[in-house]
Enzyme design. Structure first.
Site, PDB file in Angstrom:
ATOM      1  N   ASP A  70      -0.155   5.171   0.748  1.00  0.00           N
ATOM      2  CA  ASP A  70      -0.406   6.207   1.760  1.00  0.00           C
ATOM      3  C   ASP A  70      -0.608   5.569   3.137  1.00  0.00           C
ATOM      4  O   ASP A  70      -1.464   4.695   3.308  1.00  0.00           O
ATOM      5  CB  ASP A  70      -1.620   7.042   1.366  1.00  0.00           C
ATOM      6  CG  ASP A  70      -1.453   7.690  -0.013  1.00  0.00           C
ATOM      7  OD1 ASP A  70      -0.296   7.927  -0.420  1.00  0.00           O
ATOM      8  OD2 ASP A  70      -2.475   7.945  -0.672  1.00  0.00           O
TER       9      ASP A  70
ATOM     10  N   ASP B 206       0.869  -1.163   0.000  1.00  0.00           N
ATOM     11  CA  ASP B 206       0.000   0.000   0.000  1.00  0.00           C
ATOM     12  C   ASP B 206       0.920   1.230   0.000  1.00  0.00           C
ATOM     13  O   ASP B 206       2.090   1.144   0.359  1.00  0.00           O
ATOM     14  CB  ASP B 206      -0.869  -0.040   1.265  1.00  0.00           C
ATOM     15  CG  ASP B 206      -1.626   1.250   1.465  1.00  0.00           C
ATOM     16  OD1 ASP B 206      -2.349   1.663   0.543  1.00  0.00           O
ATOM     17  OD2 ASP B 206      -1.478   1.855   2.554  1.00  0.00           O
TER      18      ASP B 206
HETATM   19 MG    MG Z   1      -2.993   3.178   3.327  1.00  0.00          MG
END
Ligand code: MG
Ligand code: ZN
Length: 194
Positions: free
Chosen positions: A14, A12
């Protein structure tokens, strides 16, 4: 022909690589999480493909343009490169079923926890999902990985991996990406692929 397909660590973005600030749209708000770049460089050295899979529903919601999102991504990759780290792929979902931008306001197959981004990357890069990993800061990252048989790790940065009741636990919980990568690289057999 007999060569084994490459394994990967799906990340992932952010809240996992860079600080979660809520729909990041500007380079000035980009802050890498401590140790994240070095951790990615270690994955590069270990021969694992590093693929970012990111929900970017801010596009569907009209919070930022594709150009803005790609500018943030380009700056992220520049900062990683300064520490010798590189990404093998960047896959994002621009959709959201209740988005304001009509063509992106769909029920898609790529918004995590759906596994479309992972499956597309695996096809593009010839990746072996068995023995691959998913690292993220939200339950939907882990659920996405679980859907396609990845070993899943939730980090305590960003949203901190809080799952709603009833969801399957990840295989491991780590303080941050650096700790997640240490766990991945010390698991039995991992170093043989270096
Ligand atoms: Mg995230
Ligand atoms: Zn999508």
């Amino acid at each position: 022909m007999s060569q084994a397909r490459r394994r990967a660590v799906f990340l992932d973005r952010d809240g996992t690589i860079n600080q979660e600030v809520g729909y990041i749209s500007q380079v000035k708000d980009l802050r890498l999480i401590d140790g994240a770049a070095r951790a990615i460089a270690e994955l590069n050295r270990a021969g694992l493909a590093v693929i970012v899979v990111s929900n970017q529903s801010g596009l569907a919601r009209g919070y930022f343009s594709l150009e803005q999102m790609l500018a943030v991504q380009a700056e992220l990759e520049r900062r990683l490169a300064r520490e010798g780290a590189r990404l093998d792929g960047f896959y994002y979902c621009p959709h959201h079923p209740r988005g304001k931008v009509e063509r992106l306001a769909i029920e898609c197959g790529c918004r995590k926890p759906k596994p479309g981004l992972v499956l597309q990357a695996a096809q593009d890069h010839g990746l072996e999902l068995a023995g691959s990993y998913m690292v993220g800061d939200r339950w939907r990252d882990a659920a996405c990985g679980q859907a396609v048989g990845l070993t899943t790790i939730l980090v305590a940065t960003g949203h901190g991996g809080q799952p709603p009741a009833g969801d399957r636990e990840p295989d491991y919980r780590a303080a941050d990406l650096a700790a997640a990568v240490r766990w991945i690289l010390t698991r039995a057999g991992e170093n043989r692929h270096a």
